[in-house]
Design an enzyme around this catalytic site. Structure first.
Site, PDB file in Angstrom:
ATOM      1  N   ARG A  26       0.849  -1.202   0.000  1.00 44.28           N
ATOM      2  CA  ARG A  26       0.000   0.000   0.000  1.00 44.28           C
ATOM      3  C   ARG A  26       0.878   1.244   0.000  1.00 44.28           C
ATOM      4  NH1 ARG A  26       1.785   3.197   4.381  1.00 44.28           N
ATOM      5  NH2 ARG A  26       1.297   2.306   6.409  1.00 44.28           N
TER       6      ARG A  26
ATOM      7  N   ARG B  24       4.178  -7.226  12.618  1.00 46.71           N
ATOM      8  CA  ARG B  24       2.837  -6.861  13.117  1.00 46.71           C
ATOM      9  C   ARG B  24       2.022  -8.138  13.286  1.00 46.71           C
ATOM     10  NH1 ARG B  24       0.893  -1.258   9.986  1.00 46.71           N
ATOM     11  NH2 ARG B  24       2.741  -0.074  10.550  1.00 46.71           N
TER      12      ARG B  24
ATOM     13  N   THR C  38       5.846   8.503  10.273  1.00 43.62           N
ATOM     14  CA  THR C  38       6.372   7.169   9.929  1.00 43.62           C
ATOM     15  C   THR C  38       6.077   6.802   8.472  1.00 43.62           C
ATOM     16  OG1 THR C  38       4.343   6.040  10.588  1.00 43.62           O
ATOM     17  CG2 THR C  38       6.058   6.286  12.275  1.00 43.62           C
TER      18      THR C  38
ATOM     19  N   ARG D 151       4.082   0.594   2.406  1.00 46.12           N
ATOM     20  CA  ARG D 151       4.281  -0.553   3.301  1.00 46.12           C
ATOM     21  C   ARG D 151       4.026  -1.804   2.478  1.00 46.12           C
ATOM     22  NH1 ARG D 151       2.435  -3.981   7.710  1.00 46.12           N
ATOM     23  NH2 ARG D 151       0.200  -3.728   7.308  1.00 46.12           N
TER      24      ARG D 151
ATOM     25  N   CYS E 155       1.150  10.902   9.416  1.00 47.53           N
ATOM     26  CA  CYS E 155       2.068  10.376  10.437  1.00 47.53           C
ATOM     27  C   CYS E 155       3.489  10.401   9.870  1.00 47.53           C
ATOM     28  CB  CYS E 155       1.678   8.954  10.809  1.00 47.53           C
ATOM     29  SG  CYS E 155       2.776   8.215  12.037  1.00 47.53           S
TER      30      CYS E 155
ATOM     31  N   ARG F 190      -5.339   5.575   0.766  1.00 48.86           N
ATOM     32  CA  ARG F 190      -4.426   4.459   0.938  1.00 48.86           C
ATOM     33  C   ARG F 190      -4.699   3.565  -0.267  1.00 48.86           C
ATOM     34  NH1 ARG F 190      -2.182   3.500   6.239  1.00 48.86           N
ATOM     35  NH2 ARG F 190      -1.333   5.550   6.764  1.00 48.86           N
TER      36      ARG F 190
ATOM     37  N   GLU G 236      -1.527  -3.376  12.491  1.00 48.48           N
ATOM     38  CA  GLU G 236      -0.903  -2.653  13.592  1.00 48.48           C
ATOM     39  C   GLU G 236      -1.693  -2.836  14.890  1.00 48.48           C
ATOM     40  OE1 GLU G 236      -0.828   1.551  12.950  1.00 48.48           O
ATOM     41  OE2 GLU G 236       1.216   1.667  13.725  1.00 48.48           O
TER      42      GLU G 236
ATOM     43  N   GLU H 206      -6.594   7.291   7.829  1.00 44.12           N
ATOM     44  CA  GLU H 206      -5.455   8.059   8.380  1.00 44.12           C
ATOM     45  C   GLU H 206      -4.905   9.057   7.360  1.00 44.12           C
ATOM     46  OE1 GLU H 206      -2.542   5.800  10.561  1.00 44.12           O
ATOM     47  OE2 GLU H 206      -0.941   7.139   9.932  1.00 44.12           O
TER      48      GLU H 206
HETATM   49  P1  ADP Z   1      -1.538  -0.175   7.035  1.00 41.32           P
HETATM   50  O1  ADP Z   1      -1.199  -1.197   6.062  1.00 41.32           O
HETATM   51  O2  ADP Z   1      -2.381   0.850   6.444  1.00 41.32           O
HETATM   52  O3  ADP Z   1      -0.305   0.378   7.680  1.00 41.32           O
HETATM   53  P2  ADP Z   1      -2.599  -2.053   9.091  1.00 41.32           P
HETATM   54  O4  ADP Z   1      -1.332  -2.546   9.681  1.00 41.32           O
HETATM   55  O5  ADP Z   1      -3.667  -1.681  10.064  1.00 41.32           O
HETATM   56  O6  ADP Z   1      -2.440  -0.719   8.234  1.00 41.32           O
HETATM   57  O7  ADP Z   1      -3.138  -3.138   8.082  1.00 41.32           O
HETATM   58  C1  ADP Z   1      -4.334  -2.934   7.400  1.00 41.32           C
HETATM   59  C2  ADP Z   1      -5.007  -4.225   7.013  1.00 41.32           C
HETATM   60  O8  ADP Z   1      -4.243  -4.864   6.002  1.00 41.32           O
HETATM   61  C3  ADP Z   1      -5.135  -5.219   8.157  1.00 41.32           C
HETATM   62  O9  ADP Z   1      -6.378  -5.874   8.060  1.00 41.32           O
HETATM   63  C4  ADP Z   1      -4.027  -6.202   7.863  1.00 41.32           C
HETATM   64  O10 ADP Z   1      -4.250  -7.495   8.400  1.00 41.32           O
HETATM   65  C5  ADP Z   1      -4.066  -6.215   6.359  1.00 41.32           C
HETATM   66  N1  ADP Z   1      -2.816  -6.725   5.769  1.00 41.32           N
HETATM   67  C6  ADP Z   1      -1.589  -6.224   5.890  1.00 41.32           C
HETATM   68  N2  ADP Z   1      -0.696  -6.947   5.220  1.00 41.32           N
HETATM   69  C7  ADP Z   1      -1.378  -7.969   4.643  1.00 41.32           C
HETATM   70  C8  ADP Z   1      -1.021  -9.066   3.808  1.00 41.32           C
HETATM   71  N3  ADP Z   1       0.236  -9.276   3.410  1.00 41.32           N
HETATM   72  N4  ADP Z   1      -2.001  -9.907   3.422  1.00 41.32           N
HETATM   73  C9  ADP Z   1      -3.294  -9.706   3.796  1.00 41.32           C
HETATM   74  N5  ADP Z   1      -3.689  -8.688   4.573  1.00 41.32           N
HETATM   75  C10 ADP Z   1      -2.751  -7.826   4.987  1.00 41.32           C
HETATM   76  N1  ARG Z   2       0.454   7.310  16.645  1.00 40.87           N
HETATM   77  C1  ARG Z   2       0.714   5.922  16.910  1.00 40.87           C
HETATM   78  C2  ARG Z   2       1.927   5.789  17.815  1.00 40.87           C
HETATM   79  O1  ARG Z   2       2.633   6.756  17.979  1.00 40.87           O
HETATM   80  C3  ARG Z   2       0.927   5.142  15.617  1.00 40.87           C
HETATM   81  C4  ARG Z   2       2.178   5.497  14.863  1.00 40.87           C
HETATM   82  C5  ARG Z   2       2.488   4.699  13.625  1.00 40.87           C
HETATM   83  N2  ARG Z   2       1.340   4.106  13.013  1.00 40.87           N
HETATM   84  C6  ARG Z   2       0.513   4.721  12.162  1.00 40.87           C
HETATM   85  N3  ARG Z   2      -0.543   4.055  11.770  1.00 40.87           N
HETATM   86  N4  ARG Z   2       0.734   5.913  11.716  1.00 40.87           N
HETATM   87  O2  ARG Z   2       2.181   4.728  18.323  1.00 40.87           O
END
Ligand code: ADP
Ligand code: ARG
Length: 342
Positions: free
Chosen positions: A112, A295, A259, A266, A257, A215, A300, A211
């Protein structure tokens, strides 16, 4: 506004870098859209268990609050204040390695990127009207995507609870009520202006006004990183013809954010590592070496289930997109090797 009190056990980067001196310099500053230090740090002050603790309300938050933002960015990404970010989204330079030929370890792959529209405040600072305007603009562009990318936009406010639950369970839709985002003001007027777009196969999706304003997500079962990345690049090429994203010469794509700055990318796999998962030290040694993050199965702040982990790049700024995929590939290769050895 007084200097915030952080509990002794607090380890957030906010508590580390918001010294009384930095606070004094920044406390009365406002960005070009009127975003304040108080708003930028609210999430980390309300939640001392934050890892980072700050959010930007607009692109100008990064230079305006630089004495706080720069050291946080440097520690998270290893990106020096005088460095300049480089993007490389022009072509698919990535040469894949066959990671899991029998399909025994990698369950799915997802890449993403976060994007925000040029000229609008970010989630923590945007007004209700501006958010609706962003949703409208993005929706118009999404609904004319061609070929395999074409699909439908689903406003969150019109989605049945059972559909929402199942989309979240299957990893397609964002969770609701993130307390860090709530404190940062990102969830104001929820669910208005929020939604999800997906194509028929649900391997190309866009989250709107979570966020970040967008995305953009490509995902599929299995470990074919190359195919997932190619789809993402194709979608980006289409979206960039009509949408202009907030971009900074030094910090790359601007996100709410710190990060997520830079590539805002990601790239992750869901991978079964039941044995290595029990050997925390070895597991963390490998992920650290390859700049990867661990994760849980629902992203997250979630936990792993049945030895399945979400492994992704930690750095997003100061590295190029192909470098991120290279780190992920090398790291996953090493993780599978270690799992097999145990
Ligand atoms: P972000 O990717 O936006 O940083 P999250 O860590 O919250 O946020 O992940 C968002 C969603 O994507 C969650 O449901 C997570 O389980 C799913 N996800 C992340 N990586 C994978 C993957 N490789 N395969 C399937 N689902 C995934
Ligand atoms: N604000 C949260 C923290 O400081 C999340 C930081 C990184 N994650 C994110 N989805 N931006 O722990």
């Amino acid at each position: 506004m007084c200097y915030p009190k952080f509990p002794e056990e607090c380890t957030s980067l906010l508590s580390k870098y918001l010294t009384p001196e930095v606070f004094d310099v920044l406390k009365d500053k406002r960005t070009s859209t009127g975003f304040t230090l108080n708003q930028a740090i609210r999430s980390g002050v309300e939640h001392p268990d934050s890892g980072i603790g700050v959010y930007a309300g607009d692109a100008d938050s990064y230079p305006t609050f630089a004495p706080l933002m720069d050291p946080i960015i440097e520690e998270y990404h290893g990106f020096k204040p005088h460095s300049c970010h480089k993007i490389n989204l022009k072509s698919n330079h990535f040469i894949p390695k066959i990671l899991d030929p029998e399909g025994k370890y990698i369950l799915s792959t997802r890449i993403r990127v976060g994007r925000n529209l040029k000229g609008y405040p970010l989630g923590p600072g945007i007004s209700r009207e501006q958010r609706l305007e962003v949703a409208q603009k993005v929706r118009q562009v999404l609904t004319v995507l061609p070929d395999d990318l074409s699909g439908m936009f689903y406003p969150l406010s019109e989605m049945e609870a059972s559909i929402k639950r199942s989309l979240i369970k299957d990893h397609f839709l964002f969770k609701e009520g993130d307390r860090f985002l709530e404190a940062a003001g990102v969830n104001r007027h929820w669910p208005e202006g929020r939604g999800i777009f997906h194509n028929k196969d649900k391997n190309f999706l866009v989250w709107v006004n979570e966020e970040d304003q967008l995305r953009i997500i490509s995902m599929e079962k299995g470990g074919d990183i190359s195919s997932v990345y190619a789809r993402l690049l194709k979608a980006l090429r289409h979206l960039e013809t009509t949408l202009e994203f907030e971009f900074d010469e030094r910090l790359g794509y601007i996100t709410s954010c710190p990060t997520n700055l830079g590539t805002a990318m990601r790239a992750s796999v869901h991978i079964a590592l039941p044995k290595l998962g029990e050997r925390k030290k070895q597991f963390h040694r490998i992920t650290k070496k390859h700049h990867l993050q661990i994760r849980g199965i629902h992203g997250e702040h979630s936990t792993s289930k049945e030895g399945i982990y979400d492994i992704s790049n930690k750095r997003r700024l100061g590295v190029t997109e192909p470098q991120i995929l290279h780190d992920l590939t090398e790291g996953v290769y090493a993780l599978i090797h270690a799992e097999k050895q145990i």
